[in-house]
Design an enzyme around this catalytic site. Structure first.
Site, PDB file in Angstrom:
ATOM      1  N   HIS A  56     -12.385   5.656  42.147  1.00  0.00           N
ATOM      2  CA  HIS A  56     -13.530   6.438  41.649  1.00  0.00           C
ATOM      3  C   HIS A  56     -13.137   7.245  40.415  1.00  0.00           C
ATOM      4  O   HIS A  56     -12.392   8.210  40.492  1.00  0.00           O
ATOM      5  CB  HIS A  56     -14.043   7.389  42.745  1.00  0.00           C
ATOM      6  CG  HIS A  56     -15.331   8.066  42.356  1.00  0.00           C
ATOM      7  ND1 HIS A  56     -16.525   7.801  42.997  1.00  0.00           N
ATOM      8  CD2 HIS A  56     -15.620   8.966  41.386  1.00  0.00           C
ATOM      9  CE1 HIS A  56     -17.484   8.529  42.436  1.00  0.00           C
ATOM     10  NE2 HIS A  56     -16.953   9.239  41.452  1.00  0.00           N
ATOM     11  N   HIS A  58     -14.473   8.382  36.057  1.00  0.00           N
ATOM     12  CA  HIS A  58     -15.502   8.430  35.001  1.00  0.00           C
ATOM     13  C   HIS A  58     -14.812   8.307  33.656  1.00  0.00           C
ATOM     14  O   HIS A  58     -14.441   9.305  33.035  1.00  0.00           O
ATOM     15  CB  HIS A  58     -16.297   9.742  35.085  1.00  0.00           C
ATOM     16  CG  HIS A  58     -17.120   9.838  36.318  1.00  0.00           C
ATOM     17  ND1 HIS A  58     -18.444   9.464  36.366  1.00  0.00           N
ATOM     18  CD2 HIS A  58     -16.785  10.211  37.578  1.00  0.00           C
ATOM     19  CE1 HIS A  58     -18.896   9.629  37.606  1.00  0.00           C
ATOM     20  NE2 HIS A  58     -17.909  10.079  38.360  1.00  0.00           N
ATOM     21  N   GLN A 151     -26.580   8.865  36.128  1.00  0.00           N
ATOM     22  CA  GLN A 151     -26.179  10.281  36.274  1.00  0.00           C
ATOM     23  C   GLN A 151     -27.375  11.212  36.494  1.00  0.00           C
ATOM     24  O   GLN A 151     -27.296  12.163  37.259  1.00  0.00           O
ATOM     25  CB  GLN A 151     -25.408  10.719  35.021  1.00  0.00           C
ATOM     26  CG  GLN A 151     -25.066  12.182  34.943  1.00  0.00           C
ATOM     27  CD  GLN A 151     -23.939  12.601  35.878  1.00  0.00           C
ATOM     28  OE1 GLN A 151     -22.775  12.326  35.633  1.00  0.00           O
ATOM     29  NE2 GLN A 151     -24.285  13.262  36.981  1.00  0.00           N
ATOM     30  N   HIS A 209     -22.610   7.697  44.253  1.00  0.00           N
ATOM     31  CA  HIS A 209     -22.344   9.114  44.463  1.00  0.00           C
ATOM     32  C   HIS A 209     -23.332   9.526  45.548  1.00  0.00           C
ATOM     33  O   HIS A 209     -24.546   9.427  45.352  1.00  0.00           O
ATOM     34  CB  HIS A 209     -22.610   9.897  43.191  1.00  0.00           C
ATOM     35  CG  HIS A 209     -21.551   9.751  42.154  1.00  0.00           C
ATOM     36  ND1 HIS A 209     -21.285   8.555  41.551  1.00  0.00           N
ATOM     37  CD2 HIS A 209     -20.681  10.651  41.631  1.00  0.00           C
ATOM     38  CE1 HIS A 209     -20.294   8.736  40.681  1.00  0.00           C
ATOM     39  NE2 HIS A 209     -19.902   9.989  40.717  1.00  0.00           N
ATOM     40  N   GLU A 212     -23.066  14.526  47.282  1.00  0.00           N
ATOM     41  CA  GLU A 212     -22.064  15.408  46.673  1.00  0.00           C
ATOM     42  C   GLU A 212     -22.700  16.793  46.617  1.00  0.00           C
ATOM     43  O   GLU A 212     -23.192  17.251  45.584  1.00  0.00           O
ATOM     44  CB  GLU A 212     -21.656  14.921  45.279  1.00  0.00           C
ATOM     45  CG  GLU A 212     -20.468  15.719  44.730  1.00  0.00           C
ATOM     46  CD  GLU A 212     -20.024  15.270  43.350  1.00  0.00           C
ATOM     47  OE1 GLU A 212     -20.663  14.369  42.774  1.00  0.00           O
ATOM     48  OE2 GLU A 212     -19.025  15.822  42.848  1.00  0.00           O
ATOM     49  N   ASP A 308     -11.562  10.704  40.070  1.00  0.00           N
ATOM     50  CA  ASP A 308     -12.891  11.157  39.647  1.00  0.00           C
ATOM     51  C   ASP A 308     -12.895  11.647  38.196  1.00  0.00           C
ATOM     52  O   ASP A 308     -13.602  11.091  37.370  1.00  0.00           O
ATOM     53  CB  ASP A 308     -13.420  12.243  40.602  1.00  0.00           C
ATOM     54  CG  ASP A 308     -14.937  12.421  40.527  1.00  0.00           C
ATOM     55  OD1 ASP A 308     -15.592  11.661  39.796  1.00  0.00           O
ATOM     56  OD2 ASP A 308     -15.461  13.321  41.218  1.00  0.00           O
TER      57      ASP A 308
HETATM   58 ZN    ZN Z   1     -17.903  10.750  40.341  1.00  0.00          ZN
END
Ligand code: ZN
Length: 424
Positions: A56, A58, A151, A209, A212, A308
């Protein structure tokens, strides 16, 4: 043989093992192999492991720390707002350059496979084009798998679903989502249904996701498990973060864990990020916020640890070191037993390799000769020392070298050097 590594310790506890490599693949594994290598490397009892895998990440945001400003509150939501400010200023060249620099760091850390989410809410799909380019460029030394990540919400952000479909058509591998960021619980559940059905039709994997949040009533993981089961997608669906599970009612979790298991859904915790972003609204006592890792493992649910973020709107530190990630996961989850610590090592190696569906991963005849020689003797010692990556091999060729850790002392009557390892 092209190469023989002698006297290796393996993650499963076997010692004094030789590994013979030919044509970029492992040809034989065993004690005192009666073969000659054109090149021979003495591992001298050091741990030889398949490479680290980050399930995971970005990569579109990485190394952008401070652009255009830093996250003052340290919260997830300010991070998302900050990323929104940065997006219009992004250029493809800068994205590619930062991602390539991060991949250099990753290789030096023995991290040779990364699943990166890529934001598809910008209709220009600039980041998608950039990371597809990076994926092609790094392919000889690093496996980059991309997730189409909405996102700003697949329903909340106008045009996001169309953008996601275009990103998949361009070559993005996995379907992402963010149900807890949609406007309502009902929209969140609807987003999970739409995205799972789309992925099922196309035969794609899903990695959302999911929850979270510190809100114990954020229960999208239940919906994700339901649709995975209903659509027969067992083994192809992952819930990332799942931090709300930390705060959920225990009785409800006792029902939820078997549902996740039955649905064949995997989990990814992101310890560095969860421990810094979650519970920002708490005073004291302050929750940890990471999902219930040991309980999930005990229930038979695969759990990986992801990095992440590295130097981006959400996290100001990091350097691509999956041992640092696992070390934090071990502490936050209090996984301090011998077997539990070993499982933390597996959470950054074998388990994410399975979640990504990596082909030819492992130390067995036929596997790719992608191997690390670490400056330590066991998986637990690797975590304790965040051991130096003495050698990183990709397809049987050395792609990175680091010196052993240690120091030269000047103390009367004491040894001249230390290396922090206990000789037993
Ligand atoms: Zn993430």
């Amino acid at each position: 043989m092209d190469l023989v590594i002698r006297n290796a310790s393996l993650p499963d506890g076997r010692r004094s093992i030789d590994i013979a490599i030919e044509g970029g693949r492992i040809a034989a594994v065993g004690p005192a192999l009666p073969v000659q290598g054109a090149q021979e490397i003495d591992a001298a009892g050091d741990l030889v492991t398949p490479p680290f895998v980050d399930a995971h990440f970005h990569m579109d945001a990485t190394l952008s720390y401070g652009l255009p400003r830093v996250n003052a509150s340290g919260t997830l939501l300010e991070g998302i707002a900050l990323w929104g400010e940065l997006k219009p200023q992004l250029t493809q060249d800068a994205l590619v350059e930062r991602a390539l620099q991060y991949c250099d760091w990753a290789v030096a850390r023995g991290l040779l496979a990364i699943r990166s989410h890529v934001d598809i809410c910008d209709p220009r799909l600039l980041a998608v084009e950039a990371l597809l380019d990076v994926k092609r460029q790094v392919a000889p030394y690093l496996d980059l798998q991309l997730v189409a990540f909405p996102q700003d919400g697949i329903l909340r952000s106008p045009g996001a679903f169309d953008n996601l479909k275009r990103a998949i058509a361009m070559g993005v591998d996995v379907v992402g989502g963010i149900p807890h960021f949609e406007r309502t619980m009902a929209d969140g559940a609807e987003s999970v249904r739409l995205l799972c059905e789309f992925a099922c039709e196309r035969g794609l994997m899903v990695d959302m996701h999911c929850d979270e949040s510190d809100d114990p009533l954020s229960r999208h993981i239940e919906t994700l498990a339901f649709h995975s089961q209903r659509l027969g997608m067992q083994g192809r669906v992952t819930g990332s973060h799942l931090t709300s599970m930390h705060s959920m009612d225990n009785y409800y979790v006792s029902k939820l864990l078997p549902l996740i298991r039955e649905a064949g859904v995997a989990a990814i915790a992101n310890p560095l990020i969860n421990i810094t972003l979650q519970a920002r609204h708490d005073t004291y006592p302050k929750r940890r916020g990471m999902t219930r890792v040991p309980e999930m493992l005990a229930a038979g649910i695969p759990v990986a640890f992801g990095h992440d973020c590295v130097m981006d709107p959400w996290y100001s530190l990091g350097s691509g070191d999956m041992l640092e990630v696992a070390h934090m996961g071990l502490h936050v989850a209090q996984m301090t037993g011998q077997q539990a610590m070993h499982e933390c090592f597996l959470a950054v190696t074998e388990t994410p390799a399975r979640i990504l569906g990596l082909d030819g991963y492992g130390i067995a005849p036929g596997c790719h000769a992608d191997l690390l020689i670490l400056d330590c003797g066991s998986t637990v010692e690797a975590l304790r020392l965040r051991a130096a990556r003495r050698l990183v091999l990709r397809r049987g060729k050395i792609v990175s070298e680091s010196p052993r850790a240690g120091a030269r002392l000047q103390l009367p009557g004491r040894p001249e050097t230390v290396n922090f390892r206990l000789a037993r």
